[in-house]
Design an enzyme around this catalytic site. Sequence first.
Site, short mmCIF file in Angstrom:
data_model
loop_
_atom_site.label_atom_id
_atom_site.label_comp_id
_atom_site.label_asym_id
_atom_site.label_seq_id
_atom_site.Cartn_x
_atom_site.Cartn_y
_atom_site.Cartn_z
N ARG A 141 1.81 -5.85 9.84
CA ARG A 141 1.83 -4.41 10.15
C ARG A 141 1.75 -4.16 11.65
NH1 ARG A 141 0.08 -1.64 5.03
NH2 ARG A 141 -0.17 0.32 6.13
N TYR A 144 4.23 -2.13 13.90
CA TYR A 144 4.10 -0.67 13.82
C TYR A 144 2.81 -0.21 14.49
CZ TYR A 144 4.02 3.96 11.58
OH TYR A 144 3.99 5.32 11.34
N VAL A 187 4.05 7.69 -2.41
CA VAL A 187 4.34 8.94 -3.13
C VAL A 187 5.76 8.91 -3.70
CG1 VAL A 187 4.60 11.44 -2.92
CG2 VAL A 187 2.64 10.30 -1.85
N ASN A 189 7.68 6.25 -4.21
CA ASN A 189 7.75 5.19 -5.24
C ASN A 189 7.26 5.70 -6.59
OD1 ASN A 189 8.78 3.20 -3.61
ND2 ASN A 189 7.08 1.78 -3.88
N THR A 209 -7.96 3.94 -0.76
CA THR A 209 -7.77 5.39 -0.68
C THR A 209 -6.81 5.77 0.44
OG1 THR A 209 -9.58 5.81 0.88
CG2 THR A 209 -10.15 5.76 -1.47
N ARG A 276 -8.83 5.55 3.94
CA ARG A 276 -8.31 6.33 5.05
C ARG A 276 -8.50 7.83 4.77
NH1 ARG A 276 -2.52 5.02 6.08
NH2 ARG A 276 -3.15 3.15 7.18
P1 NAD Z 1 11.37 8.39 8.69
O1 NAD Z 1 11.62 6.95 8.60
O2 NAD Z 1 11.88 9.29 7.62
O3 NAD Z 1 11.90 8.97 10.07
C1 NAD Z 1 12.03 8.20 11.24
C2 NAD Z 1 13.33 8.60 11.93
O4 NAD Z 1 13.45 7.87 13.16
C3 NAD Z 1 14.56 8.26 11.08
O5 NAD Z 1 15.44 9.36 11.08
C4 NAD Z 1 15.16 7.05 11.80
O6 NAD Z 1 16.55 6.93 11.60
C5 NAD Z 1 14.78 7.37 13.24
N1 NAD Z 1 14.76 6.18 14.11
C6 NAD Z 1 14.17 4.98 13.86
N2 NAD Z 1 14.35 4.16 14.90
C7 NAD Z 1 15.06 4.85 15.84
C8 NAD Z 1 15.57 4.54 17.13
N3 NAD Z 1 15.37 3.34 17.69
N4 NAD Z 1 16.25 5.50 17.79
C9 NAD Z 1 16.48 6.71 17.23
N5 NAD Z 1 16.02 7.07 16.02
C10 NAD Z 1 15.31 6.15 15.33
O7 NAD Z 1 9.78 8.58 8.84
P2 NAD Z 1 8.88 9.88 8.89
O8 NAD Z 1 7.90 9.77 7.79
O9 NAD Z 1 9.71 11.10 9.01
O10 NAD Z 1 8.07 9.62 10.24
C11 NAD Z 1 8.39 10.30 11.43
C12 NAD Z 1 7.41 9.89 12.52
O11 NAD Z 1 6.09 10.24 12.14
C13 NAD Z 1 7.40 8.39 12.82
O12 NAD Z 1 7.25 8.19 14.20
C14 NAD Z 1 6.18 7.91 12.08
O13 NAD Z 1 5.64 6.75 12.68
C15 NAD Z 1 5.26 9.10 12.21
N6 NAD Z 1 4.26 9.10 11.11
C16 NAD Z 1 4.63 9.40 9.84
C17 NAD Z 1 3.69 9.38 8.82
C18 NAD Z 1 4.03 9.71 7.39
O14 NAD Z 1 3.16 9.59 6.53
N7 NAD Z 1 5.23 10.15 7.07
C19 NAD Z 1 2.37 9.03 9.12
C20 NAD Z 1 2.04 8.70 10.43
C21 NAD Z 1 3.00 8.76 11.43
N1 UDP Z 2 1.17 1.38 -2.76
C1 UDP Z 2 1.14 1.12 -4.11
N2 UDP Z 2 2.31 1.08 -4.80
C2 UDP Z 2 3.51 1.31 -4.21
C3 UDP Z 2 3.55 1.59 -2.83
C4 UDP Z 2 2.36 1.61 -2.13
O1 UDP Z 2 0.08 0.92 -4.70
O2 UDP Z 2 4.54 1.26 -4.93
C5 UDP Z 2 -0.10 1.44 -2.02
C6 UDP Z 2 -0.14 0.62 -0.73
O3 UDP Z 2 -0.54 -0.71 -1.00
C7 UDP Z 2 -1.17 1.39 0.07
C8 UDP Z 2 -0.98 2.84 -0.36
O4 UDP Z 2 -0.28 2.78 -1.61
O5 UDP Z 2 -2.48 0.99 -0.29
C9 UDP Z 2 -0.17 3.66 0.62
O6 UDP Z 2 0.99 2.95 0.92
P1 UDP Z 2 2.15 3.54 1.86
O7 UDP Z 2 3.10 2.43 2.12
O8 UDP Z 2 2.66 4.80 1.28
O9 UDP Z 2 1.37 3.97 3.19
P2 UDP Z 2 0.37 3.21 4.19
O10 UDP Z 2 -0.14 1.95 3.55
O11 UDP Z 2 1.17 2.95 5.40
O12 UDP Z 2 -0.72 4.19 4.36
#
Ligand code: NAD
Ligand code: UDP
Length: 312
Positions: A141, A144, A187, A189, A209, A276
Site C-alpha cells: 500500500r 499510495y 462499497v 464490490n 472498520t 478508521r
Molecule cells: P478515481 O480513481 O475514480 O479517480 C482518480 C482520477 O485520477 C481518475 O479519473 C484517473 O483517470 C485520474 N488519474 C490517475 N492518474 C492520473 C495521472 N497520472 N494524470 C492524470 N489523471 C490521473 O478515484 P476517486 O475515488 O475519485 O479519488 C479521487 C482522489 O481522491 C484521489 O486523489 C484519491 O486518492 C482521493 N481519495 C479518495 C478517497 C475515496 O474514498 N474515494 C479517499 C481518500 C482520498
Molecule cells: N473489503 C472487503 N471486501 C471487498 C473489498 C474490500 O472486505 O470485496 C474490505 C477491505 O479489506 C478493507 C475495507 O473493505 O478492510 C475497505 O476496503 P477499500 O478497498 O474499499 O478501502 P480502503 O481499505 O482503502 O479503506
Amino acid sequence: MKRIIVTGGAGFIGSHLCARLLADRNEILCVDNFFTGRRQNVAPLLGNTGFELMRHDVTFPLYVETDEIYNLACPASPVHYQFDPVQTTKTSVHGAINMLGLAKRTRAKILQASTSEVYGDPAVHPQVESYWGNVNPIGPRACYDEGKRCAETLFFDYFRQHRTRIRVARIFNTYGPRMLPNDGRVVSNFIVQALQGHDITVYGKGDQTRSFCYVDDLVEGLIRLMEAPDAVTGPVNLGNPVESTILELAEKVIALAKSKSKVVYKPLPQDDPTRRRPDISQARETLKWEPKTPLDDGLARTVHYFRTLLAA
Ligand code: NAD
Ligand code: UDP
C-alpha cells in the site's frame, strides 16, 4: 467567474466536483489521463461552454492560466493503485510538483486530495490531524500512502518556501454513484455482488472498520476548504464519523438491495488497516461542515445507480 482546474476530474469524486463547480458558474478545465476515469462520467458536462476536457498525465508539466486547482489525479482503489505502483508514486509526487509549480506561477489556490491512508493502520482512534500515522513504507500500500504523504510534504514546503496558497484535505472512504463497478473498493464490490446474486466477499473476519462518506457531502467539504481564508491550510479531515464494521456494511447492502447473496470470507490483504474513523472537529469548527447523508440513504442511492447501470 473563476477558472478552475480539476485534475482527476473524470474520476468518481472529480466528476461530481466538476459538475458542482460548473453549476456554481465557474469555468472548468478537467485534466485526466483516463486511467480509472471515464469520459462518460463527464459526458453530460461536455455541451457546456464553461467546461473543457483535456487528456493529460499530471506527471508531465502543464502550462495554462488558472485561479484554482483541485489536485485529485491518482487512482484510489488498492486494485488500481497497486497495478502499476511506480506510476502511482509518480502521480502523487511528480503530479504534486507539477501542479504546485503551476499554482506558484499563476498565484492560484491549490487543494490536495490527501487521504486517511496517511494514518496507515492507526494507533490513535478516532484519527485526529495531529496524529503522524503508522504506515508501512515498504508494503504493497506504500506507493499510495507514502506518495500521498510526500505530496503533503511538498504542499507544506511550497507554502513555507514560496507562500503558495495551499489547502490539504485528508479524505476518508467516500462512496456514491459513478464508482466503477469493477473498482475493487468495498462499497461498489458489495453492491455489484448483491445485485448480481453473487457471494459477498468479506476480507478477513469483517470486524475491521471504515467510516463511509457520501460523495455530495465530501464535495461540499472540498469546496468549503478551498473557499476558506488562506490561513486555513489544513490538513483537515473530511469524512463521515459514523463507523461500521465491514460485516455490518455487507448486511446493510444485502438488505437494501433485497438480495439473496451470502457472505463468504476471503483472506485479508496485507497491511489492511484495522479501524478508521475521522475526528472532524476541525472541519466542523473552521469550515462549519459535517456530512448530512445517513449511510442508509447514500447506499440506497448508490444501489439505485448500479441497478440502472447493470440493467443497461
Ligand atoms: P478515481 O480513481 O475514480 O479517480 C482518480 C482520477 O485520477 C481518475 O479519473 C484517473 O483517470 C485520474 N488519474 C490517475 N492518474 C492520473 C495521472 N497520472 N494524470 C492524470 N489523471 C490521473 O478515484 P476517486 O475515488 O475519485 O479519488 C479521487 C482522489 O481522491 C484521489 O486523489 C484519491 O486518492 C482521493 N481519495 C479518495 C478517497 C475515496 O474514498 N474515494 C479517499 C481518500 C482520498
Ligand atoms: N473489503 C472487503 N471486501 C471487498 C473489498 C474490500 O472486505 O470485496 C474490505 C477491505 O479489506 C478493507 C475495507 O473493505 O478492510 C475497505 O476496503 P477499500 O478497498 O474499499 O478501502 P480502503 O481499505 O482503502 O479503506
